[in-house]
Design a protein around this motif. Sequence first.
Motif, PDB file in Angstrom:
ATOM      1  N   ILE A  84     -24.980 -70.325   9.993  1.00  0.00           N
ATOM      2  CA  ILE A  84     -23.673 -70.035   9.384  1.00  0.00           C
ATOM      3  C   ILE A  84     -23.830 -68.917   8.356  1.00  0.00           C
ATOM      4  CG2 ILE A  84     -21.755 -70.972   8.044  1.00  0.00           C
ATOM      5  CD1 ILE A  84     -22.495 -73.739   9.088  1.00  0.00           C
ATOM      6  N   THR A  85     -23.087 -67.844   8.551  1.00  0.00           N
ATOM      7  CA  THR A  85     -23.084 -66.736   7.593  1.00  0.00           C
ATOM      8  C   THR A  85     -21.940 -66.926   6.612  1.00  0.00           C
ATOM      9  OG1 THR A  85     -24.033 -65.206   9.216  1.00  0.00           O
ATOM     10  CG2 THR A  85     -22.913 -64.235   7.325  1.00  0.00           C
ATOM     11  N   THR A 101     -24.075 -68.222  -7.022  1.00  0.00           N
ATOM     12  CA  THR A 101     -23.693 -69.175  -5.975  1.00  0.00           C
ATOM     13  C   THR A 101     -24.341 -68.818  -4.645  1.00  0.00           C
ATOM     14  OG1 THR A 101     -21.561 -69.529  -7.081  1.00  0.00           O
ATOM     15  CG2 THR A 101     -21.744 -70.246  -4.796  1.00  0.00           C
ATOM     16  N   ALA A 102     -24.399 -67.518  -4.347  1.00  0.00           N
ATOM     17  CA  ALA A 102     -25.024 -67.082  -3.102  1.00  0.00           C
ATOM     18  C   ALA A 102     -26.514 -67.430  -3.076  1.00  0.00           C
ATOM     19  CB  ALA A 102     -24.829 -65.579  -2.929  1.00  0.00           C
ATOM     20  N   ASP A 103     -27.180 -67.269  -4.190  1.00  0.00           N
ATOM     21  CA  ASP A 103     -28.611 -67.599  -4.256  1.00  0.00           C
ATOM     22  C   ASP A 103     -28.833 -69.090  -4.005  1.00  0.00           C
ATOM     23  OD1 ASP A 103     -29.173 -64.977  -4.813  1.00  0.00           O
ATOM     24  OD2 ASP A 103     -29.417 -65.271  -6.984  1.00  0.00           O
ATOM     25  N   ARG A 108     -30.342 -73.478   0.113  1.00  0.00           N
ATOM     26  CA  ARG A 108     -29.950 -74.650   0.904  1.00  0.00           C
ATOM     27  C   ARG A 108     -29.884 -74.359   2.397  1.00  0.00           C
ATOM     28  NH1 ARG A 108     -25.379 -77.761  -2.877  1.00  0.00           N
ATOM     29  NH2 ARG A 108     -26.553 -77.602  -4.817  1.00  0.00           N
ATOM     30  N   GLY A 109     -30.302 -73.160   2.772  1.00  0.00           N
ATOM     31  CA  GLY A 109     -30.447 -72.854   4.197  1.00  0.00           C
ATOM     32  C   GLY A 109     -29.366 -72.009   4.819  1.00  0.00           C
ATOM     33  N   PHE A 110     -28.333 -71.617   4.077  1.00  0.00           N
ATOM     34  CA  PHE A 110     -27.253 -70.811   4.642  1.00  0.00           C
ATOM     35  C   PHE A 110     -27.661 -69.336   4.698  1.00  0.00           C
ATOM     36  CE2 PHE A 110     -25.090 -74.603   3.245  1.00  0.00           C
ATOM     37  CZ  PHE A 110     -24.098 -74.806   4.189  1.00  0.00           C
ATOM     38  N   ARG A 111     -27.073 -68.645   5.649  1.00  0.00           N
ATOM     39  CA  ARG A 111     -27.284 -67.201   5.767  1.00  0.00           C
ATOM     40  C   ARG A 111     -26.217 -66.505   4.915  1.00  0.00           C
ATOM     41  NH1 ARG A 111     -26.877 -65.205  11.726  1.00  0.00           N
ATOM     42  NH2 ARG A 111     -28.622 -66.686  11.874  1.00  0.00           N
TER      43      ARG A 111
END
Length: 204
Positions: A84-85, A101-103, A108-111
Amino acid sequence: MGGAYRITGDKYPRMRPPRRRGRLAFLAVACAAALGLLGWGTTQLIDVFGGGGNSASAAGAAAACTPRASASPRTAAPPEPAGITVNVLNATTRAGLAKKTADELKKRGFRIGEVGNAPEEYDKKVKGAGLLLGPGSSLKTSLPVLATQLPAAERRTDAARRDTALDLVIGDAFRQLAPKADADRAMAELAEPRRAPADEKRTC
């Protein structure tokens, strides 16, 4: 006949006792009852020594009346975070929220896709914790997965959207993402949803 044995009068003595019909009827009923009891006892003995047919039937009836879950098609497993991007966009006046938040989402494994300020359409207009946006196909797939990280966020889909990426627009009420333990628990529930009681049906 004459002498002492002469019969006088116009009535003759009865030569046999009168019929006792009441007693005969009682005897008939008693015999029928005895025969019935004898037949019932014989049937019980056959059931006991013949394998308990009635017990098996009762067990089968009980099994037939047990609740059974209604047949329902299996839903596809939710996508993994790695597939999931997420574009993280800041709609608040607080600087640095999008990158922070992006970091955390990346850990947590998200792209991670685009990171920056929200477009004018949403800038300073999201009053809640956040807004999750995605294509129509994401409503029951990737969008619920991202929602485990920010349960209070509003969810919206755009049928005209062609890309598969999701947008996380940070709103004024945002403080942080859900604790990782809570998010992992929510992810596990998505992967193995519990069957609702309403799905159970009795077959008896």
